[in-house]
Design an enzyme around this catalytic site. Structure first.
Site, PDB file in Angstrom:
ATOM      1  N   LYS A   1     -17.039 -42.180  23.459  1.00 38.78           N
ATOM      2  CA  LYS A   1     -16.834 -42.654  25.003  1.00 38.78           C
ATOM      3  C   LYS A   1     -15.369 -42.564  25.372  1.00 38.78           C
ATOM      4  O   LYS A   1     -15.161 -42.393  26.295  1.00 38.78           O
ATOM      5  CB  LYS A   1     -17.428 -43.969  25.363  1.00 38.78           C
ATOM      6  N   ASP A   2     -14.418 -42.676  24.411  1.00 39.45           N
ATOM      7  CA  ASP A   2     -13.312 -42.544  24.879  1.00 39.45           C
ATOM      8  C   ASP A   2     -12.755 -41.298  25.573  1.00 39.45           C
ATOM      9  O   ASP A   2     -11.933 -41.363  26.509  1.00 39.45           O
ATOM     10  CB  ASP A   2     -12.242 -42.836  23.501  1.00 39.45           C
TER      11      ASP A   2
END
Ligand SMILES: *Cc1c(COP(=O)(O)O)cnc(C)c1O
Length: 442
Positions: A108-109
Site C-alpha cells: 500500500k506504500d
C-alpha cells in the site's frame, strides 16, 4: 489522456480530476479511455524505479496540469527498493517480488505515496490544509499517514476497526504526529467505511475540513502499482527469455488490476492468478462467470477479507469472462488451514517466512500443474511477516524481527481515541484536534 467511468455515464475527465474526485459521479470507477501501447524494448530493466515510473506513466499524464510534475512525483514516491528474489533452490524459476520495503512494510506504500504526492502537487484554492479521511482494514491507513507525514498542507484522519487489526498494524496506525488523528470504531471495517461515506456526504464537515479521500479505488494508486509489474516482467524476461507469470494476493483487486493493465499494454506478462482467502466471490466468478458479491468472512489474511471487490468493475471493463479465462487469468481461493500450513512448511523447508497474505499466493504456486513450474512465476509479497506476529510466530515457533522501517515506528508513542459510530462523534474529534478552514473554499 482522458479518463472515463466504467459505467460509461458522464463526461471524460482529466487525470487530475479523476485523482481529486476518486469515484466518478455515476458511481463507476475511472479508467484510461485507451491503454497506451509501449514497446518493452524502450525500457531498461536495470533503470532506477523513479526513471522507469516516469517513462511508463508519461502517456497517462499527457495533457494534464500535473504532467510537468511527473518526474518529481515519481522521485517522491519511489524512495525504496523493490527487490525480485529467488528464494527456493528446488524451484529455480520461482521469484518473489518484495513489496514490503516501504515505510509501513506493505505494498500500500507505493500507491499511497504516489497519491499523496499528486494531491499535494495540485493547485490549491486556499492555504488551509486539506484533510484526508481514510477508512482502513489495517494496512492502507498507516501507508496514507506515512505518505502525508512529511508533506505540508495536509492532515489525515484514520478510521480503523477496534480490536480487528494486528498489534503491529495498530501501532503503525496510531504513532504519527499531531497532523494525524487516529480513531477506532466498533465493530468492524464495514462500519468504518460506512462512517467515512457519511462524512463525505456531510456538507458541513466536508467544507470545514476540506475533506479528501485516499481510498483504494483512486486511479493514482493503480498507476503507481503498475511500475513494479513492469520492472519485474522486464527483469524476468532478461534473465529467462520468457514472459513472467504473476500470483497476486487479492482482496479488492487493486494490486491485480495494475498487473492486468501492464499485460494489456504489451509488456512480457503471461498469466495472472489472483490468490484469495476463503472469501470466494472471485474464484466462483472464475469458474462460473457469474458474479455474486456478499458480506466478507474473517480469515487469517485479514487485509483480503473482501466479499465485494471494489475494482471488479475495472476487471469486467477490461475483459469479459470468456476473454479473461482465455488470457490465463483466474482466481484461486485458499482456506485458512492452507495458509497456515504453507507458512509452517516453507519456513521448515526453505527458511522463508511469509505474511499470511503472501502465503496464500505461495500456496497457489505449489498447487499449480507441475508442468507450470518450468515457467517463471512471480509471487507478489504484499506485506512483511513481522506485521502479523499473532498469526505467524506460533506457526514458525519463533519471533519475527521487524523490518527496519517498522522497528523505527515502534519507538514512537502510540495514541488513538475510540469514537462512536456516528458523524457527530467524528466531527467532535476532528474539531478538538484540527482548526476549521479560515476562508470558505468557494
Ligand atoms: C490490501 C492488501 C492486499 C489486497 O490487495 P487488493 O489491492 O485489495 O487486492 C493483500 N495483501 C496485503 C498485505 C494488503 O495489505
Amino acid at each position: 489522456m482522458d479518463y472515463v467511468s466504467t459505467r460509461a455515464g458522464g463526461p471524460a475527465v482529466s487525470l487530475s480530476q479523476a485523482i481529486a474526485t476518486g469515484l466518478a459521479p455515476d458511481g463507476g470507477l475511472y479508467v484510461p479511455d485507451t491503454l497506451p501501447q509501449h514497446d518493452p524494448d524502450d525500457f531498461d530493466p536495470e533503470a532506477p524505479l523513479e526513471r522507469l515510473a516516469a517513462d511508463l506513466l508519461a502517456p497517462f499524464f499527457d495533457g494534464d496540469p500535473l504532467a510537468d510534475d511527473l518526474e518529481r512525483l515519481c522521485k517522491g514516491a519511489f524512495t525504496f527498493p523493490i527487490p525480485l528474489t529467488a528464494p527456493r533452490g528446488d524451484k529455480p524459476l520461482f521469484r518473489v517480488l518484495e513489496l514490503f520495503h516501504g515505510p509501513t512494510a506493505a505494498f500500500k506504500d507505493m500507491g499511497a505515496r504516489f497519491l499523496a504526492q499528486a494531491l499535494s502537487a495540485m493547485e490549491q484554492p486556499t492555504d488551509d490544509p486539506f484533510t484526508v479521511l481514510v477508512a482502513t482494514s489495517g494496512d492502507t491507513g498507516g501507508a496514507v499517514a506515512a505518505a502525508f507525514d512529511d508533506l505540508d498542507g495536509a492532515q489525515v484522519v484514520i478510521l480503523f476497526p477496534d480490536g480487528r487489526v494486528s498489534s503491529l498494524q495498530q501501532h503503525q496506525l496510531t504513532c504519527w504526529s499531531e497532523t494525524v488523528l487516529s480513531l477506532s470504531v466498533r465493530p468492524d471495517f464495514d462500519a468504518c467505511q460506512a462512517l467515512a461515506k457519511r462524512a463525505f456526504a456531510d456538507p458541513d464537515l466536508t467544507e470545514t475540513f476540506r475533506l479528501t479521500s485516499a481510498n483504494s479505488i483512486n486511479i493514482a494508486r493503480l498507476l503507481a502499482q503498475m511500475v513494479y509489474y513492469v520492472q519485474a516482467s522486464l527483469q524476468v524476461e532478461a534473465e529467462t527469455g520468457q514472459s513472467a507469470n504473476f500470483i497476486v494476493p487479492t482482496g479488492n483487486l487493486g494490486n491485480a488490476l495494475a498487473g492486468l493493465w501492464v499485460k494489456a499494454m504489451g509488456f512480457p506478462v503471461g498469466r495472472i492468478l489472483f490468490a484469495t482467502n476463503a472469501n470466494k466471490t472471485l474464484s466462483e466468478y472464475t469458474l462460473s462467470g457469474s458474479y455474486t458479491p456478499r458480506a466478507s468472512v474473517a480469515t487469517l489474511a485479514s487485509a483480503m477479507d473482501v466479499g465485494a471487490p471494489s475494482n471488479f468493475e475495472r476487471l469486467s471493463d477490461l475483459y469479459d469472462h470468456k476473454t479473461m479465462v482465455e488470457q490465463g487469468i483466474a482466481a484461486r481461493s485458499v482456506p485458512d488451514e492452507a495458509i497456515s500450513g504453507q507458512i509452517t512448511r516453507d519456513y521448515r523447508g526453505h527458511g522463508i517466512i511469509w505474511c499470511p497474505h503472501t502465503a496464500a499466493a505461495a500456496a497457489v504456486y505449489d498447487d499449480l500443474d507441475p508442468h507450470q513450474w518450468a515457467r517463471p512465476w512471480v509471487v507478489l509479497a504484499t506485506a512483511h511477516a513481522s506485521k502479523f506476529p499473532e498469526t505467524v510466530e506460533p506457526l514458525i515457533g519463533e519471533a519475527v524481527p521487524p523490518v527496519p522501517a517498522l522497528a523505527a515506528l515502534l519507538d514512537r508513542p502510540s495514541r488513538f481515541e475510540r469514537i462512536d459510530d456516528d458523524v457527530e462523534a467524528l466531527g467532535r474529534a476532528m474539531r478538538q484536534r484540527f482548526r476549521p478552514v479560515q476562508r470558505p473554499v468557494r
